[in-house]
Design a protein around this motif. Sequence first.
Motif, short mmCIF file in Angstrom:
data_model
loop_
_atom_site.label_atom_id
_atom_site.label_comp_id
_atom_site.label_asym_id
_atom_site.label_seq_id
_atom_site.Cartn_x
_atom_site.Cartn_y
_atom_site.Cartn_z
N GLN A 81 36.16 34.61 12.80
CA GLN A 81 36.09 36.07 12.75
C GLN A 81 36.99 36.62 11.63
N GLN A 82 38.20 36.09 11.54
CA GLN A 82 39.13 36.56 10.52
C GLN A 82 38.63 36.23 9.11
N ASN A 83 38.10 35.03 8.94
CA ASN A 83 37.60 34.63 7.63
C ASN A 83 36.45 35.51 7.17
N ARG B 298 35.86 38.59 8.02
CA ARG B 298 36.40 39.92 7.70
C ARG B 298 37.09 39.92 6.34
N THR B 299 37.89 38.88 6.08
CA THR B 299 38.63 38.81 4.82
C THR B 299 37.70 38.53 3.65
N ARG C 45 48.21 32.32 12.18
CA ARG C 45 47.28 32.91 13.15
C ARG C 45 47.99 33.87 14.09
N ALA D 290 49.10 37.10 12.43
CA ALA D 290 47.98 38.02 12.25
C ALA D 290 47.60 38.70 13.56
N ALA E 122 47.73 42.71 14.30
CA ALA E 122 46.57 43.45 14.80
C ALA E 122 46.92 44.21 16.07
N LEU F 295 45.23 40.94 6.30
CA LEU F 295 44.09 40.06 6.08
C LEU F 295 44.55 38.64 6.37
N LEU F 296 43.69 37.84 6.99
CA LEU F 296 43.97 36.43 7.25
C LEU F 296 42.79 35.60 6.78
N TYR F 297 43.09 34.56 6.01
CA TYR F 297 42.06 33.60 5.63
C TYR F 297 42.59 32.20 5.85
#
Length: 742
Positions: free
Chosen positions: A86-88, A90-91, A693, A696, A700, A707-709
């Motif tokens: 999900q984070q990837n 979004r980023t 993780r 982040a 949130a 941003l997290l990738y």
Amino acid sequence: MTRTLLLAACSALTLSACASMSDADAGAAANAAAAAAAAAAAMAADQAATPPGMPADLSPAAVAAADPYIWLEDVRGARSMAFVEQQNARTAARLEQDPRYEQFRQEALAIFSAQDRIPTPELLGGMVYNFWQDAEHPRGVWRRTSEASYRSGNPQWETVLDIDALAQAEGKDLFYKGADCLAPDETRCLISLSEGGGDTVEVREFDTQAKAFVQGGFHLAPGKHRLDWESQDTILAAYAGEGSVLTESGYPFTVKRLRRGQTWDQGEVVYAGDQSDGGYGVYSTVYRDGEGRPLATIFSRPLDTYRQETWRLTETGPVKLNLPARLNVFGVIGDRLIFQNDEAWTLGGKTYAAGTIIAAPLSALEGAATDASRDFTVFAPTDRQGLDGVAVLEGSIVAVLYDNVRGGLVRFSRNGDRWMRTDLIPHDNISVHLVDSSRGSGTVLFSTEGLLTPPTLMGANVDTGQVQAIAQAPARFDASTHVVEQFEAVSSDGTRIPYFLARPRSMTLDGSTPTILYGYGGFQVSKPSIYVPEMGKIWLERGGAYVIANIRGGGEFGPRWHQDVLRERRQLAFDDYAAVAQDLIDRGVTSPDHLGIYGRSNGGVLTSVFVNQHPDLIDAAVIESPLIDMLRYHEMPAGASWIGEYGDPRVPGDAAFISRYSAYQNLRPDADLPEVYITTNTGDDRVHPGHARKYAARLAEQGHDYLLYEDTSGGHSYDADPRANARRWARHYVYLSQRLMD
């Protein structure tokens, strides 16, 4: 008594009781009410002062129980990976859809896979070996050529091992992690291969003449091993594979002699530490002369990150040497051990200051009487000097010496008990790196570079002192638009902190220059002025400035520069970094709207703390492969190996000082933080991805922008695949451009 206090006193009573109170009773009630109000106010103030993520009890169990995101420490758990996916997404939508992304990616990939890069040489058996990655060989090939061919400028390479072909043939995600070859012929090598690109490696014996793995040869299953050749048919191995007993850091503490054909269980124990040992695990080194003959076998038993016991293997077994606990062993010349003491140390009545290169007889270190008048000093640096690489040859020592973070190369030649110094290259505003050396031929290979100066590979003959340029890397960006300057900032305790600034020649001191401030500050790792081609191409060419901060924690000025900020003194490293940021702003180089910070690994501690403590000074932060939850770092492999650097959160006193800065627990919802960009790697088995993780997730929760990738392949070093590396830097610079240039 005021009416307010009287009403407050009566509020806890019935009206009839209040009406019947005497003045004295009413006064007492009012005083009690005032005291209660003050206590409530004090409690509210304490609650406001304590971040919501900081547990009142700092014991490990309480810290774990108070952590709502501890489930993100499950590296490949379904819930964790769903969070990552999900984070990837979004980023990637934010950064990879930016029109600049593809241009940045192409520019970076062109640099990482350029055919005209200097092939990094490795001197083996009279040949020059090189590991090479490019667009056609993203996993790389291990290849070789003759010395004459290499120096010709147009070497003719012969492939020895093709990692891409090997990975395809075995159906594994294999990456090359180095070779240890047996002198003097150096045709039998122990090849380390990582599945996924992490630090865990499988070791296989390889024959460079046959260009094939040896059938029935030495083999170690995946683990974080420590090993060396003893003879053609024996190796000394500290094994960290499946079924082995390891320290809490995940490293081995037992060395066995393995004879050809033996399994680990069949090996002979030649040295053993203890399962409670710290650091990176016990290891053995066989020091040899130029003909490959063994001079001494040394065992290093780490007690923590920096303290160790040093033992020598004799015919009757291991003998503990009288050496300082903090030291670096470089090699053996004749009967003398060459090392640097990282703490003051006394032998034979003479005290050697920390940071000295010493050449002491092994017999004296084993307990033999020593004349108090004998001085075994090779070189003692000044307060503003630091060593950053030492090569021991047959009768000489060659060292990289930094003077005020300006690199030079020096040779020390022995004349009886005295050592004579010769400067092979002068100190300049550059960095110098040892590349390789051949004890047999007396050759040392090294490189020089600077922020705006591409690397030059050079060779030195230690017998004659002759230095010759071998290869010059082409420029990867237009450096004519920029200049490099060195300045100093003043930290919170008055210490002067140097830094390098690459900035546009035409820059006006109005605070408008987009600037990246890089820092590390740990583990005695120096950060001199180096050439960063992708940064120059993507950032400097577009008008940006770049800064390298030489904050304490590094080795720029020797052991003292590092030890000044260990454990409870860590805040000083953060203060140093903030001092450099403020100095850049005060000089008019940049301003908070145009200043961003970047750090990775230990630099992730630095940058995440900076975001909490000085959010007003920056508008961007790239926090890569970071340590962030410092109250649980020891629980996440291989965190316990760094207790000598940060302290032990299981010890109440240590937990107290760590809790004062640990960025994960010190986040506050009411803080005005800049948007941060956090990156990590699922396969990172050095710094656990749970740090990034969880950080982040808490950002949130508190409503902060971030941003997290998380890359899902590769390891901590990001050296596995140039294509992935290009994507990584493209995302970094899109984010920084959005925050600091747009």
